[in-house]
Motif scaffolding. Structure first.
Motif, PDB file in Angstrom:
ATOM      1  N   LEU A 347       0.837  -1.211   0.000  1.00 19.51           N
ATOM      2  CA  LEU A 347       0.000   0.000   0.000  1.00 19.51           C
ATOM      3  C   LEU A 347       0.869   1.257   0.000  1.00 19.51           C
ATOM      4  CD1 LEU A 347      -2.865  -0.844   2.531  1.00 19.51           C
ATOM      5  CD2 LEU A 347      -2.757  -1.287   0.090  1.00 19.51           C
ATOM      6  N   PHE A 348       1.937   1.205   0.785  1.00 20.74           N
ATOM      7  CA  PHE A 348       2.862   2.342   0.843  1.00 20.74           C
ATOM      8  C   PHE A 348       3.424   2.643  -0.533  1.00 20.74           C
ATOM      9  CE2 PHE A 348       7.225   3.814   2.506  1.00 20.74           C
ATOM     10  CZ  PHE A 348       6.814   5.123   2.584  1.00 20.74           C
ATOM     11  N   GLU A 349       3.827   1.610  -1.248  1.00 19.45           N
ATOM     12  CA  GLU A 349       4.376   1.797  -2.590  1.00 19.45           C
ATOM     13  C   GLU A 349       3.311   2.296  -3.561  1.00 19.45           C
ATOM     14  OE1 GLU A 349       7.522   1.758  -3.494  1.00 19.45           O
ATOM     15  OE2 GLU A 349       7.895   1.468  -1.363  1.00 19.45           O
ATOM     16  N   GLN A 350       2.090   1.789  -3.440  1.00 17.31           N
ATOM     17  CA  GLN A 350       1.014   2.280  -4.313  1.00 17.31           C
ATOM     18  C   GLN A 350       0.780   3.774  -4.099  1.00 17.31           C
ATOM     19  OE1 GLN A 350      -2.675   0.076  -4.250  1.00 17.31           O
ATOM     20  NE2 GLN A 350      -1.626  -1.894  -4.167  1.00 17.31           N
ATOM     21  N   SER A 351       0.818   4.206  -2.850  1.00 18.76           N
ATOM     22  CA  SER A 351       0.551   5.620  -2.557  1.00 18.76           C
ATOM     23  C   SER A 351       1.645   6.527  -3.101  1.00 18.76           C
ATOM     24  CB  SER A 351       0.402   5.829  -1.044  1.00 18.76           C
ATOM     25  OG  SER A 351       1.645   5.709  -0.381  1.00 18.76           O
ATOM     26  N   ARG A 352       2.827   5.960  -3.356  1.00 19.73           N
ATOM     27  CA  ARG A 352       3.965   6.752  -3.847  1.00 19.73           C
ATOM     28  C   ARG A 352       4.170   6.593  -5.352  1.00 19.73           C
ATOM     29  NH1 ARG A 352       8.704   4.361  -1.016  1.00 19.73           N
ATOM     30  NH2 ARG A 352       9.854   6.232  -1.599  1.00 19.73           N
ATOM     31  N   ALA A 353       3.293   5.846  -6.003  1.00 19.17           N
ATOM     32  CA  ALA A 353       3.476   5.585  -7.440  1.00 19.17           C
ATOM     33  C   ALA A 353       3.183   6.841  -8.258  1.00 19.17           C
ATOM     34  CB  ALA A 353       2.569   4.446  -7.883  1.00 19.17           C
ATOM     35  N   ARG A 354       3.855   6.937  -9.391  1.00 16.27           N
ATOM     36  CA  ARG A 354       3.653   8.064 -10.302  1.00 16.27           C
ATOM     37  C   ARG A 354       3.372   7.518 -11.694  1.00 16.27           C
ATOM     38  NH1 ARG A 354       4.046  13.792  -8.887  1.00 16.27           N
ATOM     39  NH2 ARG A 354       3.555  14.834 -10.820  1.00 16.27           N
ATOM     40  N   VAL A 355       2.292   7.982 -12.306  1.00 17.93           N
ATOM     41  CA  VAL A 355       1.896   7.510 -13.632  1.00 17.93           C
ATOM     42  C   VAL A 355       2.239   8.572 -14.664  1.00 17.93           C
ATOM     43  CG1 VAL A 355      -0.051   6.813 -15.080  1.00 17.93           C
ATOM     44  CG2 VAL A 355       0.037   6.099 -12.681  1.00 17.93           C
ATOM     45  N   PRO A 356       2.945   8.209 -15.745  1.00 19.36           N
ATOM     46  CA  PRO A 356       3.245   9.188 -16.799  1.00 19.36           C
ATOM     47  C   PRO A 356       1.968   9.757 -17.398  1.00 19.36           C
ATOM     48  CG  PRO A 356       4.552   7.180 -17.078  1.00 19.36           C
ATOM     49  CD  PRO A 356       3.529   6.883 -16.018  1.00 19.36           C
ATOM     50  N   THR A 357       2.013  11.018 -17.784  1.00 19.11           N
ATOM     51  CA  THR A 357       0.829  11.694 -18.322  1.00 19.11           C
ATOM     52  C   THR A 357       0.244  10.988 -19.550  1.00 19.11           C
ATOM     53  OG1 THR A 357       1.561  13.805 -17.436  1.00 19.11           O
ATOM     54  CG2 THR A 357      -0.037  13.881 -19.228  1.00 19.11           C
ATOM     55  N   PRO A 358       1.048  10.535 -20.511  1.00 15.93           N
ATOM     56  CA  PRO A 358       0.451   9.835 -21.658  1.00 15.93           C
ATOM     57  C   PRO A 358      -0.319   8.582 -21.250  1.00 15.93           C
ATOM     58  CG  PRO A 358       2.694  10.502 -22.165  1.00 15.93           C
ATOM     59  CD  PRO A 358       2.503  10.752 -20.710  1.00 15.93           C
ATOM     60  N   GLN A 359       0.222   7.816 -20.301  1.00 17.58           N
ATOM     61  CA  GLN A 359      -0.473   6.608 -19.836  1.00 17.58           C
ATOM     62  C   GLN A 359      -1.790   6.962 -19.157  1.00 17.58           C
ATOM     63  OE1 GLN A 359       1.790   4.223 -17.072  1.00 17.58           O
ATOM     64  NE2 GLN A 359       0.051   2.892 -16.590  1.00 17.58           N
ATOM     65  N   LEU A 360      -1.763   7.992 -18.318  1.00 17.34           N
ATOM     66  CA  LEU A 360      -2.975   8.419 -17.621  1.00 17.34           C
ATOM     67  C   LEU A 360      -4.036   8.872 -18.613  1.00 17.34           C
ATOM     68  CD1 LEU A 360      -4.557   9.132 -15.060  1.00 17.34           C
ATOM     69  CD2 LEU A 360      -3.301  11.292 -14.963  1.00 17.34           C
ATOM     70  N   ASN A 361      -3.650   9.655 -19.601  1.00 18.27           N
ATOM     71  CA  ASN A 361      -4.613  10.146 -20.578  1.00 18.27           C
ATOM     72  C   ASN A 361      -5.176   9.019 -21.449  1.00 18.27           C
ATOM     73  OD1 ASN A 361      -4.934  13.125 -20.372  1.00 18.27           O
ATOM     74  ND2 ASN A 361      -2.711  13.050 -20.484  1.00 18.27           N
ATOM     75  N   LYS A 362      -4.376   8.020 -21.721  1.00 15.54           N
ATOM     76  CA  LYS A 362      -4.863   6.866 -22.470  1.00 15.54           C
ATOM     77  C   LYS A 362      -5.958   6.140 -21.686  1.00 15.54           C
ATOM     78  CE  LYS A 362      -3.230   2.593 -24.702  1.00 15.54           C
ATOM     79  NZ  LYS A 362      -2.042   1.735 -24.953  1.00 15.54           N
ATOM     80  N   VAL A 363      -5.750   6.000 -20.376  1.00 14.59           N
ATOM     81  CA  VAL A 363      -6.750   5.349 -19.521  1.00 14.59           C
ATOM     82  C   VAL A 363      -8.032   6.176 -19.462  1.00 14.59           C
ATOM     83  CG1 VAL A 363      -7.270   4.710 -17.130  1.00 14.59           C
ATOM     84  CG2 VAL A 363      -5.066   4.089 -18.128  1.00 14.59           C
ATOM     85  N   VAL A 364      -7.892   7.491 -19.333  1.00  8.21           N
ATOM     86  CA  VAL A 364      -9.079   8.358 -19.254  1.00  8.21           C
ATOM     87  C   VAL A 364      -9.839   8.350 -20.574  1.00  8.21           C
ATOM     88  CG1 VAL A 364      -9.908  10.693 -18.822  1.00  8.21           C
ATOM     89  CG2 VAL A 364      -8.017   9.787 -17.477  1.00  8.21           C
ATOM     90  N   ARG A 365      -9.108   8.383 -21.688  1.00  9.64           N
ATOM     91  CA  ARG A 365      -9.784   8.356 -22.994  1.00  9.64           C
ATOM     92  C   ARG A 365     -10.615   7.083 -23.144  1.00  9.64           C
ATOM     93  NH1 ARG A 365      -5.858   9.361 -26.164  1.00  9.64           N
ATOM     94  NH2 ARG A 365      -6.451  11.456 -26.796  1.00  9.64           N
ATOM     95  N   ALA A 366     -10.017   5.936 -22.765  1.00  5.27           N
ATOM     96  CA  ALA A 366     -10.743   4.668 -22.871  1.00  5.27           C
ATOM     97  C   ALA A 366     -11.964   4.659 -21.960  1.00  5.27           C
ATOM     98  CB  ALA A 366      -9.804   3.511 -22.532  1.00  5.27           C
ATOM     99  N   ALA A 367     -11.838   5.239 -20.775  1.00  6.17           N
ATOM    100  CA  ALA A 367     -12.963   5.299 -19.834  1.00  6.17           C
ATOM    101  C   ALA A 367     -14.100   6.138 -20.401  1.00  6.17           C
ATOM    102  CB  ALA A 367     -12.500   5.862 -18.496  1.00  6.17           C
ATOM    103  N   VAL A 368     -13.757   7.264 -21.035  1.00  3.36           N
ATOM    104  CA  VAL A 368     -14.771   8.138 -21.627  1.00  3.36           C
ATOM    105  C   VAL A 368     -15.445   7.447 -22.810  1.00  3.36           C
ATOM    106  CG1 VAL A 368     -15.110  10.313 -22.871  1.00  3.36           C
ATOM    107  CG2 VAL A 368     -13.678  10.254 -20.812  1.00  3.36           C
ATOM    108  N   GLU A 369     -14.690   6.695 -23.597  1.00  2.67           N
ATOM    109  CA  GLU A 369     -15.275   5.981 -24.734  1.00  2.67           C
ATOM    110  C   GLU A 369     -16.261   4.912 -24.270  1.00  2.67           C
ATOM    111  OE1 GLU A 369     -11.882   4.513 -26.794  1.00  2.67           O
ATOM    112  OE2 GLU A 369     -11.527   6.374 -27.906  1.00  2.67           O
TER     113      GLU A 369
END
Length: 452
Positions: A347-369
């Motif tokens: 959990l500690f490692e999850q809370s410190r994770a950082r997601v690159p902006t392109p990866q995050l936007n790809k996930v959001v685009r798929a969610a919106v679709e």
């Protein structure tokens, strides 16, 4: 590293909420000449150059609330101060130094973070000399006028200069010690568990409820790594707090939750979940802390109840925290305690994770679709792009055409998608909605209606 917080404090009626709205660029906090209008903390995310900062408006210090909420207001102010990266101490230039200003200054004297004195209501150049009087309080003074829009650039420059520096190499530094807050109502076995971790009688263990009256830090090692366990007093229902000891014990336990990296919420396997447990879970969630539900004394059940039944019981009781993992242990014998700590590290490692902006936007685009945002009054919500701006907790900003169009239900849907597809599956995620301004530069736009 989480989003830096700039906390605005001061006595009543110096214009704290006006300063807050002025910096935010919109009317968020209620501004009223009546003292005591602001009670709870009000927050807003502001972009300063290349970073995001959370500004926090607080109630007036030293006010006697007409609805007997003085204690609540003071607690909210203290919590804000304890999490601050920088404090804006607001005073009134026209009124000059009042005894309550001096009292606020004394209260801030030993705060470890920078403090700026903001002399509000310096409406004219002639009043700048009067604002210099506040140098007597021993702080750098920035004369401003929220009403006349004077001094904003100087104030923001001073804030930027005093904020903690962003460390691009933070991930390369040595792994920090994980701080575990062990919380729960009285007599659920918290101190016994800590003793098992420390392999020594570091805590007083007793069958008398309420033995631990202060939060105590206990250092221990596991597989060569150092950790810090924070044993906390047992929580009681608010109406059951009868003495100063009870009050301060609860206050310190809440403070321990705020400074922890991961919170272990303990339950007694032989007892039903009560109101105190629900109050605790609400507080942990409000602080955006990674959490594990820990069912202790499982050895006493001796196979009389399957774990599935307790899991269903917890999931049904805490329906907004379905992402929280569950552990069954015996603090007395140490059974499953190491597995619990290993999961806490995850959990500690999850809370410190950082997601690159392109990866995050790809996930959001798929969610919106998959699921289009809702429409209200003939207007459809549009999400342009997203960015992760901080860790601990993972903090994501969604830039959209109108934040009011993204319903709570749709926000929960997006949070569920983030947990399913990003490395945040078991930790709380802080989500901000921000209206896209013309100055915002998007790395890419998310619009399901746009052809690829």
């Amino acid at each position: 590293m989480g989003v830096a917080q700039v906390v605005i404090v001061g006595r009543p009626n110096v214009g704290k909420s006006s300063i807050f709205n002025w910096i935010a660029g919109r009317r968020i906090a209620i501004v009223d000449p009546t003292a005591g209008v602001t009670r709870d903390r009000v927050t807003h995310l502001v972009q300063l150059d290349d970073r995001y900062v959370e500004f926090v408006d607080t109630g007036g210090m030293g006010i006697e609330d007409a609805d007997n909420l003085t204690e609540h207001i003071e607690q909210q102010i203290q919590q804000a101060i304890e999490t601050a990266s920088l404090i804006l101490f607001v005073v009134d230039t026209r009124a000059g130094i009042l005894p309550l200003d001096e009292e606020v200054s004394r209260r801030l004297r030993y705060i470890a973070v920078p403090v700026l004195c903001v002399a509000n209501k310096t409406d004219t150049d002639a009043l700048r000399v009067q604002a210099d009087e506040f140098y007597k309080l021993g702080r750098k003074v920035i004369p401003v006028s929220a009403e006349q829009n004077r001094g904003k650039d100087e104030l923001l420059a001073a804030i930027r200069e005093r904020l903690p520096a962003l460390d691009p190499d933070a991930a390369a530094l040595d792994e920090p010690t994980m701080k575990l807050a062990i919380v729960g109502r009285r007599n659920v076995g918290k101190s016994t568990f800590v003793n098992t971790l420390a392999q020594a009688e570091r805590m007083i263990v007793s069958e008398v409820p309420g033995t631990t009256r202060d939060s105590v830090d206990v250092r221990f090692e596991l597989d060569g790594k150092a950790f810090l366990a924070i044993d906390t007093p047992g929580f009681r229902r608010r109406q059951s707090i009868q003495t100063n000891i009870d009050f301060y014990s609860t206050h310190r336990a809440e403070r321990s939750i705020r400074r922890a990296d991961v919170v272990l919420l303990f339950f007694d396997a032989t007892e039903r979940i009560g109101k105190v447990d629900k109050q605790l879970s609400d507080y942990i969630a409000a602080q955006y802390k990674p959490c594990m539900f820990v069912v202790n004394k499982w050895d006493l059940m001796a196979g009389s109840m399957p774990t599935d039944k307790w899991v269903a019981y917890l999931r049904d009781t805490f329906r907004t925290m379905t992402y929280v993992p569950i552990a069954f242990i015996s603090g007395q014998t140490g059974k499953n305690c190491k597995a619990l700590l290993n999961h806490a590290q995850v959990l500690f490692e999850q809370s410190r994770a950082r997601v690159p902006t392109p990866q995050l936007n790809k996930v959001v685009r798929a969610a919106v679709e998959r699921n289009q945002p809702p429409s209200f009054g003939g207007k459809t919500a549009r999400i342009f792009y997203a960015a992760q701006v901080a860790e601990q907790p993972p903090t994501i900003v969604l830039f959209c055409n109108d934040p009011k169009l993204l319903s709570r239900q749709y926000q929960r849907y997006l949070l569920g998608v983030f947990r399913d597809e990003l490395p945040f599956c078991e930790v709380p995620i802080k989500l901000y909605l921000r209206q896209r301004e013309s100055s915002d530069r998007a790395p890419e736009e998310i619009d399901a209606r746009r052809p690829d």
